[in-house]
Design an enzyme around this catalytic site. Structure first.
Site, PDB file in Angstrom:
ATOM      1  N   CYS A   1       0.843  -1.233  -0.146  1.00 28.78           N
ATOM      2  CA  CYS A   1       0.025   0.168   0.094  1.00 28.78           C
ATOM      3  C   CYS A   1       0.933   1.234  -0.120  1.00 28.78           C
ATOM      4  O   CYS A   1       1.892   1.274   0.672  1.00 28.78           O
ATOM      5  CB  CYS A   1      -0.815  -0.043   1.317  1.00 28.78           C
TER       6      CYS A   1
ATOM      7  N   CYS B   1       2.776  21.509   4.408  1.00 29.80           N
ATOM      8  CA  CYS B   1       2.988  20.068   4.246  1.00 29.80           C
ATOM      9  C   CYS B   1       4.197  19.617   3.409  1.00 29.80           C
ATOM     10  O   CYS B   1       3.909  18.667   3.217  1.00 29.80           O
ATOM     11  CB  CYS B   1       1.481  19.593   3.985  1.00 29.80           C
TER      12      CYS B   1
END
Ligand code: SAH
Length: 466
Positions: A77, A408
């Protein structure tokens, strides 16, 4: 070095992609899922001019940072990058990502405050976005995309998500199958159910939103699905159908239909009541984001009774500006998503704030706006791509005493701070915050202060009161 060659490698560093890194005969080699201090035997998978990629064949000497991975999807993932190393090692790596970006990209020498960890390392997210697909047996399933791919890796319980989200997503897939709703096939642009999107309040116990994203409208089964979801999960206070008929990577479409309950969640951040629409941004790790807001307030130095004007650019639902509004003279928020601006206005009203105004506008064209006051402090909280030069130039021309940037993406933050340093601002301090434990992402808060008096374009400021 050649493809398929087996080499022995010492891992000496971790890149901001989460790859371990070592040098072999002067050549940089990147190996996923390794840790600083590992000695490995690795198989070369790709060779470029000055660097290569390899995959681990055998762990010859494990790093002391290594821990047992506890997620079966780890490595497949694209979500987590650091389930194989201790949290302390992850924090050290993230601290160095931020420092490297500022020194190497920004050429900025400044004070780096120690990274602020997240209180929760697992199950900290308040938002889940899961694509839905069909497996080789033709069965519908949900999961997460593999890294840099749209192949869906089946995940039945993501450890970054609250357990209830796993229960709800499994329930939705099971019910969708029973109702004969088809899964969307991205390649063929066929089928109906595209994504499951869940959100929950963290500081308040009410408020759980379920949004199902579909490729077509007029599928009557969804009304029934919505009833079944709310009957099974009382935490869900609203179910929304979002219609996205486009061939696109963007998850949400334009059109939304409320199937039952409320379309927003109600939460609280830093004591501010907040209502958030599905399309409005909301920090995914609420508790860690509250620490960021407090740091931003400290950097902004607004805790003085002199009525500062704060320009909150990229304000989302107004959460950060509103958390400072009671100590400030005035808050001017600017945000491009209309639903988020509506939320911000409602949030101000609910909080009993009358000194805040929110404008729906593109920060890239902020120089076209007439602001209702000259900002003393500008808060910049842009998306990953950072601020455009036009935005930065305009902010600098307003000559605020301070700019507090929340980012971010350390690389674009460093680039933007470099630009601001050329425009008369000094980077005083940078602090990394871990908002996304176990993933490669890291947030940072930066304080910049004005060093020179710049020309203020008064034509952009009106002095009407709000
Ligand atoms: N400060 C907010 C939101 C930060 S996320 C909070 O803490 O919750 C970045 C925000 O910038 C998002 O709300 C996004 O919609 C907004 N945004 C992205 N591009 C923009 C642009 N060009 N102009 C104005 N806002 C933008």
């Amino acid at each position: 070095m050649e493809k398929n060659e087996i080499i022995t490698l010492d891992i000496t560093d971790i890149t901001n992609e989460g790859f371990g890194f070592g040098k072999y005969n002067g050549m940089a080699v990147f190996v996923p899922l390794t840790a600083i201090g590992d000695r490995i035997s690795a198989k070369v998978v790709k060779v470029n001019k000055s660097y290569a990629y390899a995959k681990i064949e055998q762990l010859l000497l494990p790093s002391p940072d290594r821990i047992e991975n506890n997620c079966p999807a780890f490595g497949k993932c694209g979500g987590c990058a650091f389930r194989h190393i201790s949290y302390e090692a992850e924090l050290r790596a993230k601290e160095s990502f931020v420092k490297d970006a500022f020194v190497k990209i920004g050429g900025l020498n400044t004070e780096f405050l120690p990274i602020m960890p997240s209180d929760d390392i697992d199950r900290y997210r308040n938002k889940l976005e899961m694509p839905v697909g069909v497996n080789a047996e033709g069965e519908m399933y949900c999961g997460f995309y593999a890294q840099r791919s749209h192949r869906i890796i089946p995940v039945s319980d993501c450890l970054l998500q609250p357990e209830i989200f796993s229960e709800i997503s499994r329930f939705i897939v099971q019910k969708a199958k029973a109702l004969k709703i088809s899964a969307y096939n991205e390649e063929r642009h066929e089928g109906v159910l595209r994504h499951i999107y869940l959100r929950k309040a963290v500081n308040k116990r009410d408020g759980g939103l379920c949004c199902v994203i579909v490729a077509k409208r007029n599928v009557p089964e969804f009304k029934r699905l919505a009833r079944e979801i709310t009957a099974q999960f009382p935490e869900i206070t609203g179910v929304v159908l979002n219609i996205n008929p486009e061939r696109t990577n963007v998850i949400l479409g334009e059109k939304e239909i409320l199937l039952c309950g409320k379309s927003e969640i109600s939460d609280e951040m830093c004591g501010v009541p907040v209502v958030i629409s599905p399309k409005a941004f909301y920090q995914v790790n609420t508790k860690a984001a509250e620490k960021i807001y407090r740091k931003a307030e400290e950097f902004a130095e607004i805790d003085k009774p002199d009525g500062k004007v704060i320009l909150d650019l990229y304000c989302g639902a107004g959460t950060i500006g509103l958390s400072m509004a009671k100590k400030a003279g005035k808050i001017i928020g600017v945000e491009v998503i209309p639903e988020a601006v509506e939320n911000a206005k409602a949030n101000a009203e609910k909080f009993g704030i009358s000194n805040a105004e929110f404008i729906c506008a593109d920060a890239g064209e902020i120089d076209k706006l007439k602001l209702s006051g000259k900002p003393d402090v500008i808060l910049l909280d842009p998306p990953r791509k950072g601020c455009g030069e036009r935005t930065l130039d305009f902010c600098a021309s307003l000559s605020p005493a301070r700019i507090v940037m929340i980012s971010c993406n350390p690389a674009t933050a460093a680039r933007d701070c470099k630009r601001l340093s050329e425009l008369g601002f000094r980077v005083n301090a940078v602090q990394a915050f871990d908002l996304f434990p176990r993933t490669r992402h890291v947030e940072c808060v930066i304080l910049l202060s004005r060093t020179t008096q710049t020309h203020i374009p008064t034509s952009h400021i009106t002095h009407r009161s709000i």
